[in-house]
Design a protein around this motif. Structure first.
Motif, PDB file in Angstrom:
ATOM      1  N   GLU A 387       6.387  -5.692   0.580  1.00  0.00           N
ATOM      2  CA  GLU A 387       5.542  -5.216  -0.512  1.00  0.00           C
ATOM      3  C   GLU A 387       4.922  -6.334  -1.328  1.00  0.00           C
ATOM      4  O   GLU A 387       4.232  -6.076  -2.316  1.00  0.00           O
ATOM      5  N   ARG A 389       2.234  -9.366  -2.186  1.00  0.00           N
ATOM      6  CA  ARG A 389       0.778  -9.477  -2.017  1.00  0.00           C
ATOM      7  C   ARG A 389       0.463 -10.610  -1.043  1.00  0.00           C
ATOM      8  O   ARG A 389       1.252 -11.532  -0.841  1.00  0.00           O
ATOM      9  N   THR A 390      -0.736 -10.550  -0.465  1.00  0.00           N
ATOM     10  CA  THR A 390      -1.114 -11.562   0.524  1.00  0.00           C
ATOM     11  C   THR A 390      -2.373 -12.333   0.146  1.00  0.00           C
ATOM     12  O   THR A 390      -2.887 -13.100   0.936  1.00  0.00           O
ATOM     13  N   ASP A 393      -7.060 -10.443  -3.227  1.00  0.00           N
ATOM     14  CA  ASP A 393      -7.505  -9.055  -3.184  1.00  0.00           C
ATOM     15  C   ASP A 393      -6.371  -8.075  -3.464  1.00  0.00           C
ATOM     16  O   ASP A 393      -6.608  -6.869  -3.586  1.00  0.00           O
ATOM     17  N   GLU A 395      -3.909  -7.138  -1.522  1.00  0.00           N
ATOM     18  CA  GLU A 395      -3.419  -6.363  -0.386  1.00  0.00           C
ATOM     19  C   GLU A 395      -1.957  -6.690  -0.117  1.00  0.00           C
ATOM     20  O   GLU A 395      -1.531  -7.838  -0.194  1.00  0.00           O
ATOM     21  N   ARG A 396      -1.185  -5.655   0.215  1.00  0.00           N
ATOM     22  CA  ARG A 396       0.225  -5.848   0.512  1.00  0.00           C
ATOM     23  C   ARG A 396       0.400  -6.374   1.931  1.00  0.00           C
ATOM     24  O   ARG A 396      -0.397  -6.106   2.822  1.00  0.00           O
TER      25      ARG A 396
END
Length: 448
Positions: A387, A389-390, A393, A395-396
């Motif tokens: 879970e 973030r990457t 943006d 996104e998980r």
């Protein structure tokens, strides 16, 4: 919340310039006359330039004098020291008046111990009742007790009760008062820091106790499987969260492993995680598995949780004595990842994923049979691993991102502890810093 000081008290509004005594009504044509029998004043006494600690950079220290006869006070505005820095004095005749003047900028209280306690006309059975009331009223302030020279024993008792020091009225002068104020303020600051340090040590001890409960030593004597685990608390916790895991080998040679996560973060959730882990170990060693085991754990959770909204996710696997197959039960938990030679890392089936424990009374948790083969690695994890973030943006990472990451790390030759360490560290780096949720990862390896 402290009540703002009434305007008729003539307390200077600006604390950065030279303090001045402003006579009542001057500069404030709307000021009302002070109530009779409730005389107050706001005068200043200069302070030593060596004022210690965080007060050294303040223009003023503020003393609140609580005495029923301000006119007879030994403190007079003419007492000055060589520093040129004033100590601002506020004077109150009673505790009601003191409560109004006790604002956040007051650093020290000088209390006349002869003052009657609230609701008492005098001669109270408890000679320090007024001091105890002030300590309750101002727990963060330094307090000096003022008493007569023939009552030094009472002053000593005041220090034992909670005052920072006591002063004898007949011996009081400007330099002594100035030193006593600085000492009391710094001693209070030191006592506060010491108390916070002690509280921090207690929290650390509690962390260690919870860690021993949540993250135990597996009972795998006699098994050829290798066990590795990694845990990293999220940044928002002073205590461990609700992630927990365990692994045991039963007398028939079956290896049972599990990982779980109690929703929420804090001591209550961590304690519930410990209870569930211990219950799982006891029930497993007693011979329960699959739906029967999870149903009993749900009963434990329902009886032990502090709130009906609390639930827990759980993943359990039971590996046959020959090590070639396993039973899988999922209770609202992400499916394990399996690594076998000649195939990319993949997720085990999760079509029969049942609800999290504590959500549905009478729920069922199907047990799925999985073929593992002669050589494999099985990775169980909590949702903190997927879970994060990457990127900017938001996104998980998700399970797909985790699979891609693990496959890349396997191609680099990472295995066992090194693989877990690399996975947790990379997830943190992708998140741009510490993860908000705890992460627990367990790895079981079987070699031919």
């Amino acid at each position: 919340m402290p009540v703002p000081v009434p305007r008729q008290r003539a307390i200077p509004a600006a604390e950065s310039g030279p303090a001045q005594t402003v006579p009542h009504g001057v500069g404030d044509p709307t000021a009302a006359p002070a109530p009779s029998g409730e005389a107050t004043k706001d005068t200043t006494v200069e302070n030593d330039s060596r004022t210690a600690g965080h007060h050294a950079h303040s223009a003023h220290l503020t003393l609140l004098l609580i005495e029923d006869d301000p006119g007879g006070s030994p403190i007079v505005p003419e007492l000055l020291d060589s520093s040129g820095k004033p100590i601002r004095i506020r004077t109150a005749r009673n505790l009601t008046e003191a409560g109004r003047l006790l604002t956040d900028d007051v650093h020290c209280i000088l209390l006349d111990l002869a003052l009657p306690a609230p609701g008492r006309a005098g001669g109270a059975a408890d000679e320090l009742a007024v001091l105890k009331h002030v300590l309750e009223l101002a727990p963060r302030h330094a307090v000096l007790a003022l008493t007569a020279s023939g009552d030094a024993e009472r002053g000593s008792e005041a220090v034992r009760v909670g005052a920072q020091d006591y002063l004898l009225r007949e011996e009081l002068d400007g330099p002594l008062l100035s030193r006593a104020i600085r000492y009391a303020v710094e001693r209070k600051r030191s006592d506060t820091a010491e108390r916070r340090l002690a509280e921090g040590k207690l929290r650390a001890q509690e962390n260690r106790r919870l860690e021993r409960g949540l993250l135990p030593t597996p009972l795998l004597d006699g098994s050829t499987l290798r066990f590795a685990a990694r845990y990293r608390p999220g940044r928002s916790r002073a205590l461990l969260g609700g992630d927990f895991y365990d692994a045991v080998r039963t007398p028939d040679g079956t290896v049972h492993a599990m990982i779980g996560d109690v929703c929420g973060h804090g001591p209550d959730e961590a304690a519930l995680g410990v209870e569930l882990r211990i219950a799982w170990r006891a029930l497993t060693l007693a011979g329960l598995c699959g739906d029967e085991l999870l149903n009993t754990l749900q009963q434990v959770l329902e009886h032990e949780r502090a709130d009906d909204e609390i639930f827990a996710t759980l993943c359990t696997v039971d590996i046959a004595p020959d090590g070639r197959r396993a039973g899988l039960c999922l209770a609202g938990h992400p499916s394990p990842l399996v690594i076998t030679p000649g195939r990319p890392a993949r997720l085990l089936p999760y079509d029969n994923n049942g609800p999290a424990l504590g959500l549905l009374p009478g729920a069922r948790w199907p047990r799925t049979q999985v073929e593992l083969g002669a050589e494999w690695s099985l990775m169980l994890y909590t949702d903190g691993l997927i879970e994060g973030r990457t990127g900017t943006d938001g996104e998980r990472l998700g399970q797909d991102g985790m699979l891609e990451m693990v496959r890349r790390q396997l191609d680099q030759g990472l295995r066992g502890e090194e693989l877990l360490r690399a996975a947790v560290n990379e997830v943190r780096e992708l998140n741009g810093g510490e993860l908000t949720d705890d992460v627990a990862v367990v790895l079981l390896d079987r070699e031919p």
